[in-house]
Design a protein around this motif. Structure first.
Motif, PDB file in Angstrom:
ATOM      1  N   GLY A   1       0.773  -1.231   0.000  1.00  0.00           N
ATOM      2  CA  GLY A   1       0.000   0.000   0.000  1.00  0.00           C
ATOM      3  C   GLY A   1       0.803   1.278   0.000  1.00  0.00           C
ATOM      4  N   ARG A   2       2.107   1.220  -0.327  1.00  0.00           N
ATOM      5  CA  ARG A   2       2.920   2.428  -0.308  1.00  0.00           C
ATOM      6  C   ARG A   2       2.569   3.390  -1.444  1.00  0.00           C
ATOM      7  NH1 ARG A   2       8.014   2.916  -0.707  1.00  0.00           N
ATOM      8  NH2 ARG A   2       8.462   4.137   1.159  1.00  0.00           N
ATOM      9  N   LEU A   3       1.951   2.867  -2.480  1.00  0.00           N
ATOM     10  CA  LEU A   3       1.598   3.692  -3.628  1.00  0.00           C
ATOM     11  C   LEU A   3       0.170   4.203  -3.440  1.00  0.00           C
ATOM     12  CD1 LEU A   3       2.885   4.594  -6.292  1.00  0.00           C
ATOM     13  CD2 LEU A   3       1.867   2.597  -7.381  1.00  0.00           C
ATOM     14  N   GLU A   4       0.027   5.503  -3.141  1.00  0.00           N
ATOM     15  CA  GLU A   4      -1.284   6.067  -2.857  1.00  0.00           C
ATOM     16  C   GLU A   4      -2.018   6.527  -4.107  1.00  0.00           C
ATOM     17  OE1 GLU A   4      -0.896   9.122   0.055  1.00  0.00           O
ATOM     18  OE2 GLU A   4      -0.122   7.779   1.618  1.00  0.00           O
ATOM     19  N   ASP A   5      -1.311   6.877  -5.141  1.00  0.00           N
ATOM     20  CA  ASP A   5      -1.925   7.368  -6.374  1.00  0.00           C
ATOM     21  C   ASP A   5      -2.663   6.223  -7.079  1.00  0.00           C
ATOM     22  OD1 ASP A   5      -2.167   7.971  -9.251  1.00  0.00           O
ATOM     23  OD2 ASP A   5      -1.045   9.791  -8.782  1.00  0.00           O
ATOM     24  N   ALA A   6      -3.998   6.344  -7.152  1.00  0.00           N
ATOM     25  CA  ALA A   6      -4.804   5.271  -7.734  1.00  0.00           C
ATOM     26  C   ALA A   6      -4.479   5.058  -9.211  1.00  0.00           C
ATOM     27  CB  ALA A   6      -6.290   5.587  -7.563  1.00  0.00           C
ATOM     28  N   GLY A   7      -4.194   6.138  -9.938  1.00  0.00           N
ATOM     29  CA  GLY A   7      -3.856   6.013 -11.353  1.00  0.00           C
ATOM     30  C   GLY A   7      -2.569   5.242 -11.560  1.00  0.00           C
ATOM     31  N   LEU A   8      -1.574   5.484 -10.720  1.00  0.00           N
ATOM     32  CA  LEU A   8      -0.316   4.756 -10.825  1.00  0.00           C
ATOM     33  C   LEU A   8      -0.497   3.296 -10.445  1.00  0.00           C
ATOM     34  CD1 LEU A   8       2.212   7.367  -9.367  1.00  0.00           C
ATOM     35  CD2 LEU A   8       1.989   6.656 -11.762  1.00  0.00           C
ATOM     36  N   ARG A   9      -1.336   3.021  -9.453  1.00  0.00           N
ATOM     37  CA  ARG A   9      -1.602   1.625  -9.078  1.00  0.00           C
ATOM     38  C   ARG A   9      -2.231   0.865 -10.249  1.00  0.00           C
ATOM     39  NH1 ARG A   9      -3.670   3.682  -4.242  1.00  0.00           N
ATOM     40  NH2 ARG A   9      -5.785   3.039  -4.835  1.00  0.00           N
ATOM     41  N   THR A  10      -3.184   1.496 -10.913  1.00  0.00           N
ATOM     42  CA  THR A  10      -3.810   0.851 -12.072  1.00  0.00           C
ATOM     43  C   THR A  10      -2.798   0.640 -13.184  1.00  0.00           C
ATOM     44  OG1 THR A  10      -5.970   1.820 -11.552  1.00  0.00           O
ATOM     45  CG2 THR A  10      -5.615   1.094 -13.822  1.00  0.00           C
ATOM     46  N   TRP A  11      -1.976   1.643 -13.430  1.00  0.00           N
ATOM     47  CA  TRP A  11      -0.948   1.555 -14.480  1.00  0.00           C
ATOM     48  C   TRP A  11      -0.024   0.376 -14.237  1.00  0.00           C
ATOM     49  CZ3 TRP A  11       4.435   3.392 -14.169  1.00  0.00           C
ATOM     50  CH2 TRP A  11       5.089   3.400 -15.406  1.00  0.00           C
ATOM     51  N   LEU A  12       0.443   0.204 -12.990  1.00  0.00           N
ATOM     52  CA  LEU A  12       1.320  -0.922 -12.680  1.00  0.00           C
ATOM     53  C   LEU A  12       0.568  -2.244 -12.700  1.00  0.00           C
ATOM     54  CD1 LEU A  12       3.658   0.392  -9.826  1.00  0.00           C
ATOM     55  CD2 LEU A  12       4.217  -0.001 -12.221  1.00  0.00           C
ATOM     56  N   ALA A  13      -0.690  -2.240 -12.276  1.00  0.00           N
ATOM     57  CA  ALA A  13      -1.478  -3.475 -12.295  1.00  0.00           C
ATOM     58  C   ALA A  13      -1.656  -3.996 -13.718  1.00  0.00           C
ATOM     59  CB  ALA A  13      -2.834  -3.235 -11.643  1.00  0.00           C
ATOM     60  N   GLN A  14      -1.653  -3.103 -14.703  1.00  0.00           N
ATOM     61  CA  GLN A  14      -1.801  -3.509 -16.106  1.00  0.00           C
ATOM     62  C   GLN A  14      -0.499  -4.024 -16.708  1.00  0.00           C
ATOM     63  OE1 GLN A  14      -3.297   0.222 -17.583  1.00  0.00           O
ATOM     64  NE2 GLN A  14      -5.451  -0.378 -17.352  1.00  0.00           N
ATOM     65  N   SER A  15       0.612  -3.842 -16.016  1.00  0.00           N
ATOM     66  CA  SER A  15       1.909  -4.285 -16.524  1.00  0.00           C
ATOM     67  C   SER A  15       2.123  -5.762 -16.223  1.00  0.00           C
ATOM     68  CB  SER A  15       3.024  -3.463 -15.860  1.00  0.00           C
ATOM     69  OG  SER A  15       3.170  -3.835 -14.497  1.00  0.00           O
ATOM     70  N   ASP A  16       3.253  -6.290 -16.680  1.00  0.00           N
ATOM     71  CA  ASP A  16       3.663  -7.640 -16.279  1.00  0.00           C
ATOM     72  C   ASP A  16       4.354  -7.496 -14.924  1.00  0.00           C
ATOM     73  OD1 ASP A  16       2.701  -8.752 -18.622  1.00  0.00           O
ATOM     74  OD2 ASP A  16       4.582  -8.433 -19.691  1.00  0.00           O
ATOM     75  N   LEU A  17       3.589  -7.714 -13.874  1.00  0.00           N
ATOM     76  CA  LEU A  17       4.032  -7.457 -12.506  1.00  0.00           C
ATOM     77  C   LEU A  17       4.199  -8.782 -11.775  1.00  0.00           C
ATOM     78  CD1 LEU A  17       4.534  -5.185 -10.350  1.00  0.00           C
ATOM     79  CD2 LEU A  17       2.106  -5.405  -9.768  1.00  0.00           C
TER      80      LEU A  17
END
Length: 324
Positions: free
Chosen positions: A20-36
Motif C-alpha cells: 500500500g505504499r503507492l497512494e496514487d490510484a492512477g499509478l496503481r492501475t498503471w502498474l497493475a496492467q503491466s507484467d508485474l
C-alpha cells in the motif's frame, strides 16, 4: 550483448512499492496492467540489472569492481569486500544484520579497520582498508569468500551463504580472528551504550581480481552505487551519478538508460514522482518500454500496449495487507 536488447528501453531501480505504499490510484492501475511479479530468492543488484540487459554476470572480482567504481582506477591486487555486520546469537542459530542501512559513523568504522590492520596484518598476508563507508580485505593469496553482499542476507541465517568446499579453512580462521579482535572494542562498547548494534564481525564477499578493461556497448548508467559504476567503468561505458530525477536522466540520454534511485531515500513521494515521469516518457514515445526493479522484490515490465488491459484495475501485490 543480447541481440534482442532494446536500445530505447529503460531499466530503473526504485524504492519499495508493495504493502500500500503507492497512494496514487492512477499509478496503481498503471502498474497493475503491466507484467508485474514478485521475484523470489536473494540476488545482488548488479546481477539483476545485467540479467535484464542480457549481459554476463561476473563470477568473481565483485569487490574489486566496487572499489573501481569508488576510485575510478582498476585495482591490481586480489580484493574482497569486508563489510560490517552484527551476528545476533539466537536460540539455535545466528542471524545476520547488515549495518548498511543503519550506517556507522565514519570515525567508528575507521577505528575498527585501523585496529584490524594493526592486529591482523603483521605478516603482510592480509591487509584491511576503508574507502568511505566500505571496507576491503586484500590478500597475498586469494581466499574463499561469500559470493553475495551482506544486505542480501540481512535478517537471515548466514550459514548457507558462506563459502563451502575444501578451500574454506583460511576464511574460517580469519573470520574467527576478526571477531576476536572486534570483541569489546571501544567502538562497540560505545555503540551498545548508545543502543546501537555492535560491529562484531565482517562479511567477506566478492573476492577476486578486477577484470581487464574492455569496450562494450551498454546504455548510460545514472547511479551512486559503486558496484554498478565499477561494472560500467570496466566496460568503458558511460556512468554518471544519480541526477536527482528521472526527467534529468531522460534529458541527459539520447535513448534508453539504466537509473538507480539511491536507497537512502525510500519515500513514497519520490517513488510516485519517478513513476509519473516514467509513465509520461512511455506514453509520449520517448521510451519504448520500462523494466522497474523495486527494492522489495517486485518487478514490472511495462510497455505502451499494456494500457489496453482495461480489465486489470488492481493487483494484490500493490495492496496493503488486510487487518485481521
Amino acid at each position: 550483448m543480447n541481440a534482442s536488447y532494446d536500445k530505447n528501453a529503460a531499466i530503473v531501480v526504485l524504492p519499495p512499492v508493495s504493502s500500500g505504499r503507492l497512494e496514487d490510484a492512477g499509478l496503481r492501475t498503471w502498474l497493475a496492467q503491466s507484467d508485474l511479479a514478485l521475484e523470489t530468492g536473494p540476488e545482488e543488484l548488479l546481477a539483476k540489472v545485467l540479467k535484464e540487459l542480457g549481459l554476463p554476470i561476473p563470477g568473481q572480482g565483485l569487490a574489486a569492481l566496487r572499489m573501481w567504481g569508488q576510485t575510478g582506477d582498476r585495482p591490481t591486487k586480489w580484493i574482497a569486500a569486508a563489510d560490517p555486520v552484527y551476528l545476533e546469537p539466537r536460540l539455535d542459530h545466528l542471524c545476520l544484520h547488515s549495518l548498511r542501512r543503519v550506517g556507522i559513523q565514519p570515525g567508528h568504522f575507521r577505528a575498527l579497520i585501523d585496529h584490524l590492520q594493526a592486529t591482523l596484518a603483521k605478516d603482510d598476508q592480509f591487509g584491511f582498508t576503508r574507502l568511505g563507508s566500505y571496507g576491503y580485505l586484500s590478500a597475498k593469496n586469494g581466499i574463499a569468500t561469500a559470493s553475495i553482499p551482506a544486505y542480501v542476507v540481512d535478517q537471515q541465517k548466514p550459514d548457507e551463504y558462506l563459502p563451502s568446499g575444501d578451500d574454506t579453512a583460511t576464511h574460517r580462521n580469519l573470520l574467527s580472528e576478526i571477531e576476536m579482535a572486534l570483541h569489546e572494542h571501544d567502538v562497540n562498547l560505545e555503540r551498545e551504550a548508545n543502543g546501537e548494534l555492535p560491529v562484531n564481525s565482517l562479511w567477506l564477499w566478492g573476492g577476486g581480481n578486477a577484470p581487464e578493461k574492455i569496450t562494450r556497448v551498454q546504455p548510460p548508467l545514472f547511479s551512486d552505487d559503486a558496484l554498478l559504476t565499477g561494472c560500467w567503468y570496466s566496460a568503458t561505458a558511460v556512468a554518471e551519478p544519480w541526477l536527482g530525477s528521472i526527467s534529468a536522466c531522460i534529458e541527459a540520454s539520447v535513448a534508453g538508460f539504466v537509473a538507480e534511485i539511491p536507497q537512502v531515500d525510500d519515500s513514497p513521494e519520490l517513488l510516485e514522482d519517478c513513476l509519473r515521469e516514467l509513465r509520461g516518457a512511455l506514453r509520449r514515445g520517448r521510451l519504448s518500454s520500462l523494466t522497474l526493479l523495486f527494492r522489495d522484490g517486485l518487478r514490472a515490465h511495462v510497455s505502451k500496449s499494456h494500457a489496453l488491459r482495461v480489465w486489470r484495475r488492481s493487483s494484490r501485490l500493490l495492496e496493503a495487507p488486510k487487518r485481521s
